[in-house]
Design a protein around this motif. Structure first.
Motif, mmCIF file in Angstrom:
data_model
loop_
_atom_site.group_PDB
_atom_site.id
_atom_site.type_symbol
_atom_site.label_atom_id
_atom_site.label_comp_id
_atom_site.label_asym_id
_atom_site.label_seq_id
_atom_site.Cartn_x
_atom_site.Cartn_y
_atom_site.Cartn_z
ATOM 1 N N GLY A 25 0.834 -1.198 0.000
ATOM 2 C CA GLY A 25 0.000 0.000 0.000
ATOM 3 C C GLY A 25 0.854 1.227 0.000
ATOM 4 N N PRO A 26 0.227 2.383 -0.082
ATOM 5 C CA PRO A 26 0.990 3.626 -0.048
ATOM 6 C C PRO A 26 1.456 3.947 1.375
ATOM 7 N N GLN A 27 2.577 4.622 1.491
ATOM 8 C CA GLN A 27 3.046 5.114 2.797
ATOM 9 C C GLN A 27 3.424 6.565 2.619
ATOM 10 N N ILE A 28 2.531 7.452 3.060
ATOM 11 C CA ILE A 28 2.723 8.876 2.798
ATOM 12 C C ILE A 28 3.409 9.557 3.977
ATOM 13 N N LYS A 29 4.466 10.298 3.659
ATOM 14 C CA LYS A 29 5.123 11.148 4.664
ATOM 15 C C LYS A 29 5.091 12.587 4.160
ATOM 16 N N VAL A 30 4.980 13.531 5.084
ATOM 17 C CA VAL A 30 5.004 14.942 4.707
ATOM 18 C C VAL A 30 6.305 15.532 5.247
ATOM 19 N N GLU A 31 7.093 16.133 4.369
ATOM 20 C CA GLU A 31 8.395 16.683 4.788
ATOM 21 C C GLU A 31 8.473 18.181 4.518
ATOM 22 N N ASP A 32 9.307 18.857 5.318
ATOM 23 C CA ASP A 32 9.656 20.275 5.115
ATOM 24 C C ASP A 32 8.447 21.190 4.916
ATOM 25 N N ALA A 33 7.455 21.016 5.750
ATOM 26 C CA ALA A 33 6.259 21.868 5.640
ATOM 27 C C ALA A 33 6.556 23.266 6.162
ATOM 28 N N TRP A 34 5.995 24.262 5.490
ATOM 29 C CA TRP A 34 6.080 25.656 5.967
ATOM 30 C C TRP A 34 4.911 26.448 5.402
ATOM 31 N N ALA A 35 4.591 27.518 6.075
ATOM 32 C CA ALA A 35 3.498 28.380 5.629
ATOM 33 C C ALA A 35 4.049 29.778 5.425
ATOM 34 N N ARG A 36 3.436 30.501 4.491
ATOM 35 C CA ARG A 36 3.860 31.889 4.323
ATOM 36 C C ARG A 36 3.120 32.756 5.339
ATOM 37 N N PRO A 37 3.850 33.605 6.063
ATOM 38 C CA PRO A 37 3.174 34.490 7.016
ATOM 39 C C PRO A 37 2.153 35.361 6.280
ATOM 40 N N GLY A 41 -7.713 37.780 7.320
ATOM 41 C CA GLY A 41 -8.539 38.331 6.256
ATOM 42 C C GLY A 41 -7.963 38.049 4.876
ATOM 43 N N PHE A 42 -6.647 37.872 4.798
ATOM 44 C CA PHE A 42 -6.021 37.585 3.507
ATOM 45 C C PHE A 42 -5.945 36.075 3.287
ATOM 46 N N ASN A 43 -5.430 35.698 2.133
ATOM 47 C CA ASN A 43 -5.257 34.284 1.825
ATOM 48 C C ASN A 43 -3.854 33.846 2.209
ATOM 49 N N GLY A 44 -3.731 32.594 2.588
ATOM 50 C CA GLY A 44 -2.416 32.068 2.955
ATOM 51 C C GLY A 44 -2.053 30.888 2.066
ATOM 52 N N ALA A 45 -0.809 30.436 2.185
ATOM 53 C CA ALA A 45 -0.367 29.272 1.416
ATOM 54 C C ALA A 45 0.524 28.395 2.290
ATOM 55 N N VAL A 46 0.377 27.088 2.120
ATOM 56 C CA VAL A 46 1.204 26.114 2.849
ATOM 57 C C VAL A 46 1.893 25.225 1.813
ATOM 58 N N TYR A 47 3.169 24.974 2.061
ATOM 59 C CA TYR A 47 3.987 24.193 1.130
ATOM 60 C C TYR A 47 4.634 23.017 1.870
#
Lengths: 186, 197
Positions: A25-37, A41-47
């Motif tokens: 099966g799949p084995q998902i890991k999430v690495e090096d996550a960060w968000a832009r400050p 009220g505004f929109n944000g982004a997560v990478y």
């Protein structure tokens, strides 16, 4: 990655030869996550980078986060001649043994109408919903850029990666549609 | 031996002095005057590009609901302005909206100042803005986002433009250009301005 892949193959072969029912099966890991400050009220982004160490592909179907009116998977696309566009991505495939990069200028989680600011020192918690793996949690610290402590040229590398993926996409063709932005690097 | 050494150093010096500066950005073959315009500042008052002679001007066209491309570019603007230290006042960074409907002066001002207080947000009425977009070859198109809580997005040209202290359009940069590259060109243009004044 190559050694990881061969290890995976060896393990798979071993479990098959032992006649046990293979754990696959799949084995998902999430690495090096960060968000832009961003301000409220505004929109944000997560990478981040999705890594699938399993022997089956999985698909990211959606995302949930408590900080905004909505959290969605979006993709910035270059339309040629520096024209940038954006579309909602309804499913992103993470191939078996492969990775998918969410980076500026490409795939990202868009947080629509932030209910509170994203500031350094906070942690943005999101739940990624995968077709097979189910819910995977992401903890993304807000920081000004992708690599505050790394080689700044990585930024360019990420963009180049996005660009190369873009041409791959073009080859994969219109049939599959634009939303399968996957990177194979094994 | 020593003489030969200093001759070599002199030769190197003269060579480096003769070589023209190579811009990191895409340059214009015959640098012409940057198309002039006057728009409303998000923080009040008007701004005319022609009034910024003596400063190096960086310009970017974007919108505040843009979560990816525009903040990435404005984060670079912040890095450029911070790296310049006390020379930052010789540079103006203009953020011109491509979405005047949502980007009211208040929204625009809040947005740009969150990145750096020196970034100037500019807006105007539809006609004024369309003229500026056209003058700089900025493609602007509103598009529905499909299955999304966001009503629409704006597809737009994402290029940073550099205007020298004489008001000439000198270089432009594609999205994803490392900020160090833009910084290096800006430092050159500041130096050129100081040398000619």
């Amino acid at each position: 990655m190559k050694s990881r892949l061969s290890l995976g193959l060896a393990l798979a072969a071993f479990s098959l030869s032992a006649c046990a029912s293979p754990v696959s099966g799949p084995q998902i890991k999430v690495e090096d996550a960060w968000a832009r400050p961003a301000s409220a009220g505004f929109n944000g982004a997560v990478y981040f980078r999705l890594v699938n160490e399993g022997d089956q592909a999985d698909r990211l179907l959606g995302v949930q986060g408590p900080l905004a009116q909505a959290a969605e998977v979006h993709e910035t696309m270059q339309m040629g001649n520096d024209i940038m566009s954006m579309q909602a991505a309804s499913a992103v495939e993470v191939p078996a043994g492969g990775e998918v990069e969410f980076a500026p200028g490409g795939l990202h989680i868009m947080l629509i109408a932030l209910e509170q600011p994203l500031e350094s020192g906070d942690i943005v918690s999101l739940v990624l919903r995968f077709e097979t793996s189910g819910d995977v949690t992401v903890a993304a610290p807000p920081q000004p850029t992708m690599n505050t402590n790394e080689n700044p040229s990585t930024n360019k590398a990420a963009c180049a990666k996005v660009a190369s993926r873009r041409s791959e996409d073009a080859e994969i063709g219109a049939a599959a549609g634009w939303l399968m932005g996957t990177t194979h690097r094994s | 031996m020593r003489l030969r050494h200093s001759a070599f150093v002199l030769l190197l010096l003269s060579l480096s002095a003769c070589r023209p500066y190579e811009f990191k950005g895409t340059t214009y073959v015959d640098p012409a005057a940057a198309p002039d315009f006057e728009l409303a500042r998000a923080d009040g008052g008007r701004l005319r590009l022609g009034d910024l002679r003596g400063q190096v001007v960086l310009m970017f066209f974007g919108f505040t609901s843009c979560p990816d491309v525009c903040p990435t570019t404005l984060a670079e603007a912040k890095q450029i302005l911070e790296s310049l230290g006390d020379r930052a006042n010789q540079v103006a960074f203009l953020f011109i909206t491509v979405d005047p409907e949502r980007d009211t002066p208040e929204v625009l001002g809040d947005y740009v100042s969150a990145f750096h207080p020196a970034i100037v947000g500019l807006t105007g009425d539809a006609e004024e803005l369309a003229a500026v977009w056209k003058a700089y070859g900025i493609f602007v198109q509103r598009e529905a986002l499909g299955d999304s809580a966001e009503s629409y997005t704006v597809t737009h040209t994402a290029r940073v433009f550099a205007v020298d202290t004489e008001g000439n359009l000198r270089a432009s940069y594609t999205f994803g250009t490392p900020y160090e590259d833009i910084l290096q060109d800006v430092e050159y243009l500041i130096g050129q301005g100081e040398a000619s004044s």
